[in-house]
Design a protein around this motif. Sequence first.
Motif, PDB file in Angstrom:
ATOM      1  N   GLU A   1      71.810  54.727  57.299  1.00  0.00           N
ATOM      2  CA  GLU A   1      72.796  53.744  57.735  1.00  0.00           C
ATOM      3  C   GLU A   1      74.180  54.119  57.216  1.00  0.00           C
ATOM      4  OE1 GLU A   1      74.152  49.122  56.973  1.00  0.00           O
ATOM      5  OE2 GLU A   1      72.244  49.836  56.156  1.00  0.00           O
ATOM      6  N   ASP A   2      75.066  54.457  58.117  1.00  0.00           N
ATOM      7  CA  ASP A   2      76.459  54.771  57.831  1.00  0.00           C
ATOM      8  C   ASP A   2      76.618  55.710  56.632  1.00  0.00           C
ATOM      9  OD1 ASP A   2      78.769  53.949  59.429  1.00  0.00           O
ATOM     10  OD2 ASP A   2      79.660  53.451  57.505  1.00  0.00           O
TER      11      ASP A   2
ATOM     12  N   ILE B   1      76.772  50.915  66.398  1.00  0.00           N
ATOM     13  CA  ILE B   1      76.705  49.460  66.483  1.00  0.00           C
ATOM     14  C   ILE B   1      78.073  48.893  66.138  1.00  0.00           C
ATOM     15  CG2 ILE B   1      75.693  47.394  65.420  1.00  0.00           C
ATOM     16  CD1 ILE B   1      73.100  48.964  65.094  1.00  0.00           C
ATOM     17  N   GLU B   2      78.488  47.873  66.859  1.00  0.00           N
ATOM     18  CA  GLU B   2      79.786  47.238  66.624  1.00  0.00           C
ATOM     19  C   GLU B   2      79.755  46.536  65.266  1.00  0.00           C
ATOM     20  OE1 GLU B   2      83.702  46.369  67.320  1.00  0.00           O
ATOM     21  OE2 GLU B   2      82.385  47.655  68.504  1.00  0.00           O
ATOM     22  N   ALA B   3      80.242  47.238  64.261  1.00  0.00           N
ATOM     23  CA  ALA B   3      80.231  46.740  62.885  1.00  0.00           C
ATOM     24  C   ALA B   3      81.058  47.682  62.036  1.00  0.00           C
ATOM     25  CB  ALA B   3      78.798  46.656  62.344  1.00  0.00           C
ATOM     26  N   GLY B   4      81.277  47.280  60.792  1.00  0.00           N
ATOM     27  CA  GLY B   4      81.927  48.156  59.833  1.00  0.00           C
ATOM     28  C   GLY B   4      80.892  48.967  59.061  1.00  0.00           C
ATOM     29  N   HIS B   5      81.193  49.220  57.797  1.00  0.00           N
ATOM     30  CA  HIS B   5      80.312  50.053  56.987  1.00  0.00           C
ATOM     31  C   HIS B   5      78.987  49.360  56.678  1.00  0.00           C
ATOM     32  CE1 HIS B   5      79.098  53.076  54.141  1.00  0.00           C
ATOM     33  NE2 HIS B   5      79.198  52.267  53.100  1.00  0.00           N
ATOM     34  N   LEU B   6      79.013  48.026  56.560  1.00  0.00           N
ATOM     35  CA  LEU B   6      77.811  47.272  56.216  1.00  0.00           C
ATOM     36  C   LEU B   6      77.106  46.824  57.492  1.00  0.00           C
ATOM     37  CD1 LEU B   6      79.323  45.080  53.355  1.00  0.00           C
ATOM     38  CD2 LEU B   6      77.871  47.092  53.079  1.00  0.00           C
ATOM     39  N   VAL B   7      76.553  47.789  58.200  1.00  0.00           N
ATOM     40  CA  VAL B   7      75.971  47.486  59.502  1.00  0.00           C
ATOM     41  C   VAL B   7      74.850  46.463  59.375  1.00  0.00           C
ATOM     42  CG1 VAL B   7      74.893  48.437  61.562  1.00  0.00           C
ATOM     43  CG2 VAL B   7      76.532  49.826  60.274  1.00  0.00           C
ATOM     44  N   HIS B   8      73.974  46.646  58.391  1.00  0.00           N
ATOM     45  CA  HIS B   8      72.816  45.750  58.273  1.00  0.00           C
ATOM     46  C   HIS B   8      73.214  44.329  57.919  1.00  0.00           C
ATOM     47  CE1 HIS B   8      73.463  46.834  54.061  1.00  0.00           C
ATOM     48  NE2 HIS B   8      72.618  45.891  53.675  1.00  0.00           N
TER      49      HIS B   8
END
Length: 223
Positions: free
Chosen positions: A118-119, A196-203
């Motif tokens: 993840e990222d 995924i439309e998100a920043g570094h903290l996708v989860h």
Amino acid sequence: MIHEAHANGIKLVFREEGDTAAPPLLLLHGRTANHNDWNGFTQHFARRFHVFAPDLRGHGASDYPGSYDMHDMAEDVAALLDHLGVDRLTVVAHSLGAVVACLLAVARPDLVGRLVLEDPPPGRQLTDRPPIVEDGSTGFDWRMMHDTERQLVTPDPAWAKGLAGISAPTLVVSGTRSPFDPDVAARIPGAALVRIEAGHLVHVEARKEFLDAVDAFLDASHS
């Protein structure tokens, strides 16, 4: 259940959930976090996996030994898994944990059957990073922050080179608003990339989308 073990010369605290007869899955948190970063996710994965979520050295209730080479962190995890008798598993890892997971996959391909990253930070030098300013935050060792920052900003060339040697089926989940570009996906042979439309903290920011992507990958790569 929260347990502790002595592995690679230090104390590591870890959470364990799920049926002990189920396939094993390891969750590795990002920098400054601990196993609680996976609250809720442990229960989700424990429906079909035997889940382990350790605090990396310098984090949470694990030891703060004062030395934070990321290769040592990978050796910690390998020693913990050997101690637990786990011989092959799925690894889901965020940020710093994703670097540790990659180093583990390179050094111990016998342990890592599948990878979800993840990222992860890219396998090249980082620029325009703001300096670390210590504040009153607790729950991690500030020396760990400084040591790992140096390794992230100017990574060992062997880090990027080693990615090409990862043989485990791999999924890279990247946040579209993250400061990290997903170049790791192109460096690992056959790796799949989901943005995924998100920043570094996708989860955290896109929980459902993250779990949907991970579950789809685990279903497709099941053997």
